[in-house]
Design a protein around this motif. Sequence first.
Motif, short mmCIF file in Angstrom:
data_model
loop_
_atom_site.label_atom_id
_atom_site.label_comp_id
_atom_site.label_asym_id
_atom_site.label_seq_id
_atom_site.Cartn_x
_atom_site.Cartn_y
_atom_site.Cartn_z
N LEU A 155 -0.87 -4.34 8.25
CA LEU A 155 -1.20 -6.01 7.98
C LEU A 155 -2.78 -6.09 8.07
N TYR A 186 -3.25 -4.99 4.37
CA TYR A 186 -2.92 -5.93 3.73
C TYR A 186 -3.95 -7.01 3.34
N ARG A 217 8.83 -4.59 -0.67
CA ARG A 217 10.14 -4.20 -0.98
C ARG A 217 10.52 -4.78 -2.01
N MET A 237 4.26 -12.54 13.91
CA MET A 237 4.63 -11.22 13.75
C MET A 237 5.54 -10.64 14.92
N SER A 241 15.77 -6.88 -1.76
CA SER A 241 15.45 -6.03 -2.85
C SER A 241 17.02 -5.74 -3.49
N ASP A 242 18.10 -5.77 -2.65
CA ASP A 242 19.21 -5.47 -3.58
C ASP A 242 19.60 -6.40 -4.40
N THR A 282 6.46 -5.58 12.56
CA THR A 282 5.19 -5.72 11.95
C THR A 282 4.25 -4.63 12.31
N ARG A 311 14.33 -16.43 -0.17
CA ARG A 311 15.09 -15.56 0.65
C ARG A 311 15.59 -14.43 -0.19
N ILE A 321 17.00 -0.98 3.30
CA ILE A 321 18.08 -1.91 2.93
C ILE A 321 19.10 -1.76 4.15
N LYS A 364 7.77 -14.41 11.27
CA LYS A 364 9.07 -14.06 12.08
C LYS A 364 9.10 -15.19 13.09
N ASP A 382 8.47 -3.33 -5.16
CA ASP A 382 8.66 -2.04 -5.45
C ASP A 382 9.87 -1.96 -6.38
N LEU A 400 3.02 -12.22 -2.94
CA LEU A 400 2.52 -11.36 -1.69
C LEU A 400 1.79 -11.94 -0.70
N HIS A 407 4.82 -11.10 2.85
CA HIS A 407 4.65 -9.77 3.04
C HIS A 407 5.23 -9.32 4.31
N VAL A 408 5.27 -10.11 5.40
CA VAL A 408 5.76 -9.60 6.66
C VAL A 408 7.41 -9.75 6.83
N ARG A 409 7.82 -10.53 5.70
CA ARG A 409 9.27 -10.82 5.44
C ARG A 409 9.89 -9.70 4.32
N CYS A 465 13.98 2.56 1.61
CA CYS A 465 13.81 1.17 1.25
C CYS A 465 14.01 0.39 2.34
#
Lengths: 635, 165
Positions: free
Chosen positions: A480, A483, B103, A471, B154-155, A475, B151, A622, A397, B106, B92, B97-99, A620
């Motif tokens: 994490l 992970y 998702r 992060m 998921s959509d 996060t 970039r 979104i 990030k 999934d 992954l 992962h952090v971005r 999700c």
Amino acid sequence: MKIQSLEDLKKISQTYEKQIYAPEGIKVNIGMASCGIAAGAQAALNKALENYKDNPGVEICQTGCIGFCEQEPLVEIMATDKPRVLYQNITEDKIIDAIEGYMAGDFSKNKKWILGQLKDPRSLLDDDLENPLNGVEPIEDIPFMEDIPFYSTQVKIAMRNCGYIDPDCIEEYFAKKGYIAFLQALKNNKAAEIIDTVKASGLRGRGGGGFPAGIKWATCAKHHGDRYIICNADEGDPGAYMDRSILEGDPHSVIEGMLIAALGIGSKQGYIYVRNEYPLAVKRLVTAIKQAEAYGLLGENIAGSDFSFKITISTGAGAFVCGESTALMSSLEGKVGRPRAKYVHTVEKGFRDSPTNLNNVETYANVPAILLKGADWYTGMGTEHSKGTKVFSLVGKINNTGLVEVPMGISLRDIIFDIGGGIPKKKDFKAIQTGGPSGGCIPEQFLDLPVDFDELAKVGSIMGSGGMIVMDQDTCMVDLARYFVDFLKDESCGQCNPCREGLKQMLDILTDICDGKGKEGDIELLEEIGAMVQKFSLCGLGTSAPNPVLTSILYFRNEYEAHIRDKKCAAGVCKPLFHYEIDADTCTGCTLCAKKCPQNVITGEKKKPHVIDQGNCIKCGICYESCKFDAIKIC
Amino acid sequence: MSEAAMMETVDAVEIDYMELDNIIEKDFGQNKENLIMILQAIQRQYNYLPRPALSYLATKIGIPMSQIYGVATFYSTFSLEPRGRNIISICLGTACHVRGGNRVNDKLEELLKIGDGQTTEDKRFTLESVRCIGCCSLGPVVKINEDMHGRIGSDEVEKVLEQYE
């Protein structure tokens, strides 16, 4: 032609110096490392080649990683009568406009594509040359690259040629003072002097351990047998890609570093063990080795001397543990990559039970520069016990994702906020994870820490190979930690109990906590198992594996407690522990979230606050990502 | 993978033994130390490691089958089952992962109805998770065959998959 002397080399260099610094007509350098290609550099290159195929006045070339990954594809355009200009985000549709604009001297139209202009394109090794941009009038209103925060604090040694030369052209490497250090050392024929210089430079292994390279070389040279030189290019740490960039952008610097090591230690055979996931790096290495062989810089009787050295490439097959030196050597022998206990060091008995010197890509890339400029020059940079520079990959990030090479001792704050440009979307910084999966998470209170091998260790982390993952508030530290443990459990070779079983138990506990099934005492149990794994594992993977868990408990214990006691994940990551709600006061009723929702569970009238049907929401995220008004809250 | 399952795939593919000899002898000098690279070459040829090819390799370079099986299952690039026409590698790594790489994963699993390392029934896709392909600035990243999709949200997943037959 076989190069026999420094004079031969200089003759070739002179012609190519012109190509690099003062081309006739216009020269276009397109950043063609893997990430540039992924962002569209190949299509842009093809387009430019096609467009200017009948125009000898425009030369289209490829180069390696220019570093500012966030703005890829990056393109540098140069001529002798104009400043060199670096353009950003130059995809296929923009490249011709950019080149035409440069040729016409019109920089106002495409100003937003321009990252900056260069004051001085010379590398640190080129200071005997006159600055080719002397006397060239700078462009008004365009910043100098040297003044842009992302570049201003950087000092490029290991990456000195990346983004400046064509990696597939050995002659351009010659023109950048390439192979001079090696040939000088070969003519002097004093192995001990080479090792003494590397020792005096204080160069420490850049792969993670930070062991002094000179001492390793000296010990290896003392042991008898067929000595081997190995380059560890099995860059497995997720989030670290500096070795890939060096191999893709300047493979000869690594080959020359290995040659110098072979000369100092007395070896005839070298191996480069590259990750299979890096096909472009392998391809450029193969080309580089062939070119060096054609010039007689690799092979039998190099430059007419009695020194012979061969380099063979071997590709890994996807096992993180093979970054560990003994596992790597076992894999090189065609076996399963399992580490062994190091009571006998690899410098004495390593590959094929012979004395073996193993360093990583970045370490070798530093060596020619150190020999050329001297140990005193190198020790002038860095901190007391960590000399020189280090390449970091700044990811996660962060606004300016990219590869940065900075002197050791710079603060984390400078790296994140000055070079990295801070956190996107004005979110709050939470932690920075250094050293890959075996490193630790460093919270805000230590941001003024000077970055070097010892200081990072003091706060429970490690330098590692130089990955820095930033992060923000979104996060979850528990997730994490889970992970990383999940990653390491998968990658554990499974031969010793503490690592194989300990990590599995830790993962089970962490998964329970993330699923809302955490119990009182879990944190203490994690600490206890972590300490055991650290103490009793066989290799570096196991002994460092609990670091992310232990440091995140140390600095973010409250998050663990919130997961266990309040069943809340404030970051909105652990699905059973939060839900999304639309804040009626902030929602403008723009309907975007309702349109994007894959479950169609967001309802509401236009221009009126919307509502989420909690029962059918799959979390999700979104809607949370797409809302432009921050109206969707994590509760 | 069980022994029985391995046997089932025996006649899934025809082995060209002349070609196999070329790989083992010519390209890699019949050298035990090159085992990993030989296996990589076989996998490039057949898209997976067919059992008959491995048995042949075992006798040819003088390594017991058990040891080859050990190596083939230790390293994550190797597959003992036939894989799909298109290989999806979902990154992954930490940066992805952090971005939000999870998702995307999934979504892929939901759309394809398969898990990590599995192949769709129509052999159109194989889904494999990888840990970092070094394109962290473009995260989350999905690599399909040789194409990199950076970039990715998921959509957007469904649309990307449509490009592959």
